[in-house]
Write an enzyme that holds these catalytic residues in place. Structure first.
Site, short mmCIF file in Angstrom:
data_model
loop_
_atom_site.label_atom_id
_atom_site.label_comp_id
_atom_site.label_asym_id
_atom_site.label_seq_id
_atom_site.Cartn_x
_atom_site.Cartn_y
_atom_site.Cartn_z
N LYS A 215 0.51 -1.36 -0.14
CA LYS A 215 -0.01 -0.24 -0.46
C LYS A 215 1.22 1.13 0.25
O LYS A 215 2.31 1.39 0.52
CB LYS A 215 -0.53 0.30 1.77
CG LYS A 215 -1.99 -1.11 0.76
CD LYS A 215 -3.14 -1.10 2.18
CE LYS A 215 -4.15 -1.97 2.02
NZ LYS A 215 -4.71 -1.75 3.35
N TYR B 257 -12.92 -2.37 -3.38
CA TYR B 257 -13.30 -2.52 -2.50
C TYR B 257 -14.42 -2.38 -2.21
O TYR B 257 -15.23 -1.61 -1.47
CB TYR B 257 -12.46 -1.24 -1.51
CG TYR B 257 -11.65 -1.77 -1.22
CD1 TYR B 257 -10.55 -2.86 0.10
CD2 TYR B 257 -9.84 -1.17 -1.12
CE1 TYR B 257 -9.51 -3.07 0.60
CE2 TYR B 257 -8.62 -1.30 -1.49
CZ TYR B 257 -8.99 -2.00 0.00
OH TYR B 257 -6.71 -2.30 0.45
N ARG C 167 -2.55 -14.03 5.33
CA ARG C 167 -2.65 -13.55 6.01
C ARG C 167 -2.41 -13.51 7.69
O ARG C 167 -2.44 -12.41 7.69
CB ARG C 167 -4.52 -13.86 6.40
CG ARG C 167 -5.32 -13.65 4.68
CD ARG C 167 -5.74 -12.18 5.20
NE ARG C 167 -7.35 -11.48 5.38
CZ ARG C 167 -7.64 -10.60 5.77
NH1 ARG C 167 -7.47 -9.77 4.75
NH2 ARG C 167 -8.33 -10.29 6.83
N THR D 112 -6.18 -6.82 11.10
CA THR D 112 -5.97 -5.35 10.17
C THR D 112 -5.36 -4.28 10.98
O THR D 112 -4.62 -3.03 10.60
CB THR D 112 -7.58 -4.68 9.99
OG1 THR D 112 -8.35 -6.45 9.94
CG2 THR D 112 -8.06 -3.75 8.98
N ARG E 213 2.36 -5.92 9.15
CA ARG E 213 1.25 -5.00 9.82
C ARG E 213 1.79 -4.67 11.23
O ARG E 213 2.14 -3.26 11.66
CB ARG E 213 -0.08 -4.86 9.70
CG ARG E 213 -0.98 -5.29 8.67
CD ARG E 213 -1.79 -5.49 8.54
NE ARG E 213 -2.78 -5.38 7.23
CZ ARG E 213 -3.78 -5.23 7.05
NH1 ARG E 213 -4.13 -6.56 7.36
NH2 ARG E 213 -4.51 -5.34 6.08
N ASN F 124 -1.45 0.65 7.21
CA ASN F 124 -1.36 -0.49 7.48
C ASN F 124 -0.47 -1.45 6.58
O ASN F 124 -0.35 -2.61 6.22
CB ASN F 124 -2.70 -1.72 8.05
CG ASN F 124 -3.89 -1.89 6.94
OD1 ASN F 124 -3.55 -1.36 5.64
ND2 ASN F 124 -4.89 -2.09 7.26
N HIS G 241 -2.29 -5.24 1.81
CA HIS G 241 -3.58 -5.95 1.29
C HIS G 241 -3.02 -7.28 1.39
O HIS G 241 -1.99 -7.71 0.66
CB HIS G 241 -3.93 -5.46 0.26
CG HIS G 241 -5.19 -6.07 0.83
ND1 HIS G 241 -6.47 -6.58 0.10
CD2 HIS G 241 -5.35 -7.59 -0.88
CE1 HIS G 241 -7.64 -7.18 0.52
NE2 HIS G 241 -6.98 -7.44 -0.66
N GLU H 89 -10.07 -10.09 -7.48
CA GLU H 89 -9.30 -9.39 -6.98
C GLU H 89 -8.24 -9.59 -8.08
O GLU H 89 -7.91 -9.10 -8.88
CB GLU H 89 -8.90 -9.22 -5.40
CG GLU H 89 -9.27 -8.88 -4.40
CD GLU H 89 -8.76 -9.23 -3.13
OE1 GLU H 89 -7.80 -9.50 -2.84
OE2 GLU H 89 -10.09 -9.16 -2.04
#
Ligand code: CDP
Ligand code: MG
Length: 139
Positions: A13, A53, A89, A95, A106, A116, A119, A130
Site C-alpha cells: 500500500k 473495495y 493473512r 487489520t 502490519r 497498514n 493488503h 481481486e
C-alpha cells in the site's frame, strides 16, 4: 497431504511504497515460500480501487480508505504457494497495526488505520475476484 496450491492477491500500500519498503515486504513473502506470479507498480485508478473495495462502500472508513489508496503508487502482487490465502493473512497480521503481533508485516511496519502497509485477500473467492480485477481487466 498438504494444502492445495492456490493464488492470492497482495498489495504493498502507499504508506509502505512511500517509505521504501516494497522490497522488504516482498522479501517476507518470498522467504515464506511464495512465488511471484505477476506484479505491477502503479498510481492506481480511483475506479479500480472503488471496485476493489466495493464491499466496504457505505462504511464509515470507506472515504478515507479510497483517498489513502489513491494517494500514491502501490505494488500489486499475485502470489502462489500451498495454502496461500491463509498463510498470507497470517504473515500480514491484524487489520489495525496497533493490534497486529510483532513479526507480522502490519505489526512491524504498519502505521495506523488506514495506513497498514499491505493488503492480502481474505478468502479464495476474494482472491480470484481481486486477481481478475487487477491483472485481467475484469470489471
Ligand atoms: O485489510 P483487511 O482485510 O485486514 O481489513 P478490512 O476490514 O477488509 O478493511 C480494508 C482496509 O480498510 C484496511 O486494511 C484498512 O486499510 C482500512 N480500514 C480502515 O481504515 N478503518 C477500519 N476501521 C477498517 C479498515
Ligand atoms: Mg479485507
Amino acid at each position: 497431504m498438504g494444502d492445495a496450491m492456490e493464488d492470492t492477491l497482495m498489495i504493498v500500500k502507499p504508506d509502505a511504497v512511500a517509505r521504501g519498503l516494497v522490497g522488504q515486504v516482498i522479501a517476507r513473502f518470498e522467504e515464506a515460500g511464495f512465488e511471484i506470479v505477476r506484479m505491477r507498480m502503479q498510481e492506481p485508478d480511483p475506479d479500480l480501487i472503488r471496485r476493489f473495495y466495493a464491499e466496504h462502500e457505505g462504511k464509515p472508513h470507506f472515504p478515507r480508505l479510497i483517498a489513502y489508496m489513491v494517494s500514491g503508487p502501490v505494488c500489486f502482487v499475485q502470489l502462489r504457494r500451498e495454502g496461500a490465502v491463509a498463510r498470507a493473512r497470517g504473515l500480514v497480521g491484524a487489520t489495525d497495526p496497533a493490534d497486529a503481533a510483532p513479526g507480522t508485516i502490519r505489526g512491524d511496519l504498519g502505521i495506523d488505520l488506514p495506513r497498514n502497509s499491505v493488503h492480502a485477500s481474505d478468502c479464495a473467492t476474494a482472491a480470484a475476484r481481486e486477481i481478475a480485477l487487477v491483472f485481467d481487466g475484469a470489471r
